[in-house]
Write an enzyme that holds these catalytic residues in place. Sequence first.
Site, PDB file in Angstrom:
ATOM      1  N   LYS A  15       1.876   2.005   7.373  1.00 48.15           N
ATOM      2  CA  LYS A  15       2.255   1.242   8.556  1.00 48.15           C
ATOM      3  C   LYS A  15       3.195   2.045   9.458  1.00 48.15           C
ATOM      4  CE  LYS A  15       0.977  -2.305   9.434  1.00 48.15           C
ATOM      5  NZ  LYS A  15      -0.327  -2.662  10.087  1.00 48.15           N
ATOM      6  N   SER A  54     -10.304  -2.654   8.227  1.00 49.37           N
ATOM      7  CA  SER A  54     -10.977  -3.755   8.915  1.00 49.37           C
ATOM      8  C   SER A  54     -11.942  -4.448   7.962  1.00 49.37           C
ATOM      9  CB  SER A  54     -11.722  -3.227  10.150  1.00 49.37           C
ATOM     10  OG  SER A  54     -10.790  -2.815  11.117  1.00 49.37           O
ATOM     11  N   ARG A  89       0.847  -1.198   0.000  1.00 52.08           N
ATOM     12  CA  ARG A  89       0.000   0.000   0.000  1.00 52.08           C
ATOM     13  C   ARG A  89       0.877   1.240   0.000  1.00 52.08           C
ATOM     14  NH1 ARG A  89      -3.480  -1.487   5.263  1.00 52.08           N
ATOM     15  NH2 ARG A  89      -1.489  -2.489   5.721  1.00 52.08           N
ATOM     16  N   ASP A 111      -2.404  -7.090  15.367  1.00 51.41           N
ATOM     17  CA  ASP A 111      -1.754  -5.769  15.384  1.00 51.41           C
ATOM     18  C   ASP A 111      -1.921  -5.067  16.725  1.00 51.41           C
ATOM     19  OD1 ASP A 111      -4.441  -5.336  15.013  1.00 51.41           O
ATOM     20  OD2 ASP A 111      -4.214  -3.908  13.382  1.00 51.41           O
ATOM     21  N   TYR A 140      -0.754   4.288  10.706  1.00 54.04           N
ATOM     22  CA  TYR A 140      -1.085   3.303  11.735  1.00 54.04           C
ATOM     23  C   TYR A 140       0.149   3.103  12.603  1.00 54.04           C
ATOM     24  CZ  TYR A 140      -5.253   1.800   9.148  1.00 54.04           C
ATOM     25  OH  TYR A 140      -6.463   1.763   8.522  1.00 54.04           O
ATOM     26  N   HIS A 151      -0.409   1.327  16.192  1.00 54.79           N
ATOM     27  CA  HIS A 151      -0.714   0.199  17.100  1.00 54.79           C
ATOM     28  C   HIS A 151       0.320   0.135  18.228  1.00 54.79           C
ATOM     29  CE1 HIS A 151      -3.694  -1.146  14.223  1.00 54.79           C
ATOM     30  NE2 HIS A 151      -2.794  -1.067  13.274  1.00 54.79           N
ATOM     31  N   GLU A 181      -5.491   4.546  13.814  1.00 50.75           N
ATOM     32  CA  GLU A 181      -6.393   3.591  14.465  1.00 50.75           C
ATOM     33  C   GLU A 181      -7.083   4.122  15.706  1.00 50.75           C
ATOM     34  OE1 GLU A 181      -3.114   3.299  14.370  1.00 50.75           O
ATOM     35  OE2 GLU A 181      -2.359   2.861  16.388  1.00 50.75           O
ATOM     36  N   ALA A 206      -6.615  -9.565  15.044  1.00 54.62           N
ATOM     37  CA  ALA A 206      -6.310  -8.588  16.101  1.00 54.62           C
ATOM     38  C   ALA A 206      -4.833  -8.576  16.490  1.00 54.62           C
ATOM     39  CB  ALA A 206      -7.172  -8.873  17.329  1.00 54.62           C
ATOM     40  N   VAL A 241     -11.426  -9.121  17.951  1.00 54.93           N
ATOM     41  CA  VAL A 241     -11.869  -8.236  19.036  1.00 54.93           C
ATOM     42  C   VAL A 241     -11.006  -6.982  19.065  1.00 54.93           C
ATOM     43  CG1 VAL A 241     -12.585 -10.222  20.437  1.00 54.93           C
ATOM     44  CG2 VAL A 241     -10.371  -9.159  20.847  1.00 54.93           C
ATOM     45  N   ALA A 280       0.134  -9.105  10.392  1.00 55.79           N
ATOM     46  CA  ALA A 280      -0.282  -7.848  11.016  1.00 55.79           C
ATOM     47  C   ALA A 280      -0.666  -6.772  10.000  1.00 55.79           C
ATOM     48  CB  ALA A 280       0.830  -7.333  11.923  1.00 55.79           C
ATOM     49  N   ASN A 281      -0.376  -7.028   8.727  1.00 56.16           N
ATOM     50  CA  ASN A 281      -0.768  -6.047   7.699  1.00 56.16           C
ATOM     51  C   ASN A 281      -1.470  -6.767   6.547  1.00 56.16           C
ATOM     52  OD1 ASN A 281       1.704  -7.272   6.928  1.00 56.16           O
ATOM     53  ND2 ASN A 281       2.249  -5.553   5.620  1.00 56.16           N
TER      54      ASN A 281
END
Length: 370
Positions: free
Chosen positions: A75, A134, A15, A270, A94, A96, A118, A268, A239, A299-300
């Site tokens: 990222k 998501s 991306r 990340d 992002y 995280h 996020e 989840a 979640v 994670a991506n």
Amino acid sequence: MIIGVPKEIKNNENRVGATPAGVNELVRNGHTVYVQATAGEGSGFADEEYANAGATILPTIAEVYAIAEMIVKVKEPIESEYSLIKDNQLLFTYFHFASHEPLTKAMIERNAVCLAYETVERPDRSLPLLVPMSEVAGRMSIQEGAKYLEKPLKGRGILLGGVPGVRPAQVLILGGGVVGTNAAKMAAGMGADVTILDTNLARLRYLDDVLPANVTTQMSNGYVIRELVKTHDLIIGAVLIPGAKAPNLITRDMLKTMKPGTVLVDVAVDQGGCIETCKPTTHENPTFIIDDVVHYCVANMPGAVPFTSTQALTNATLPYVVQVANKGWKEACANSEELKKGLNVVNGKVVYKGVAEAFGLEYTDVNTVL
Ligand SMILES: NC(=O)C1=CN([C@@H]2O[C@H](COP(=O)(O)OP(=O)(O)OC[C@H]3O[C@@H](n4cnc5c(N)ncnc54)[C@H](O)[C@@H]3O)[C@@H](O)[C@H]2O)C=CC1
Ligand SMILES: CC(=O)C(=O)O
Ligand SMILES: [Mg+2]
């Protein structure tokens, strides 16, 4: 403002932080945009398109970081980028943080201003800059899960939708938010027998209304999860407790009770993952096996479908990027509760509670830095 769009360097991250259309919108608002050469290639955008949209192409990542007041990317910065970040530089991406202590400490040390996609949050508690990814990851989790259920990839060898005369696979989804709902739609569409869990009863009522009859909703608790993991073939972790480390809903001891070849997709991951045995993996090497259970913990995930993801991401981020560029981060965040919630680390201070709590760091009220 001077804005920089570097090329992503995380494993198989295709991306890019802005499309040519996004660049053009920023230029029309009076800003200067520098894009690293080939940054958009993986998403189908050539340097020439960025140049035609008004960007200047720079050959190296170091030049982009050196000139930009605001870095717009996808990222979190990875280790080799840390030293490129300038004092007081604004990073909109992002992060995280709550699952990544070294990153948190590095951003504190670099004195950066970290606005995290996020945790930008609307008054209704929705997360407008997480939603599009998501949606992608939720849909993809079933595509990947179905693939890893195949025997040559060490799965149970069960077809998600079954065939006439043979029962379909059982899919369990932990969390009925954006990822979970998109996963449920895809799994149900493929004919699986789907169960979706959430702790929010109002959300379960809504899901029961909108999802098809092959999806069952159930209240999430430890007892129910412990029972359901024994029979389900594909389990999706979806979640989220915004800004905080995800709770461990599936613990190591439960793996032994699962059927060999069960596939776990912990979307989840990340935020630290909701499956105790999950550790982040990459698209190059997406799975590992513990106790005959396949773990997929990329994670991506959206990075693998960049044609879709880059456009979906910038559809959502662009209005916020324009606001921040037009006003500067301080004024933009002071005037917008949504954007203010995106501030995580500012000039050496942790201003997001979930992040401070995750690592026992001192928490500073965000209003004191505005
Ligand atoms: N791996 C990847 O590439 C990607 C990962 N994600 C991650 O996926 C996760 C989920 O994101 P969204 O669906 O957008 O969040 P969301 O906020 O829309 O949904 C989370 C849901 O989890 C529920 N929940 C909380 N505790 C629970 C529990 N104990 N049991 C069952 N449900 C519980 C909440 O009530 C909520 O409905 C996040 O960590 C997000 O960062 C998102 C996109 C890409
Ligand atoms: C949300 C996220 O981490 C991603 O899209 O990669
Ligand atoms: Mg079921």
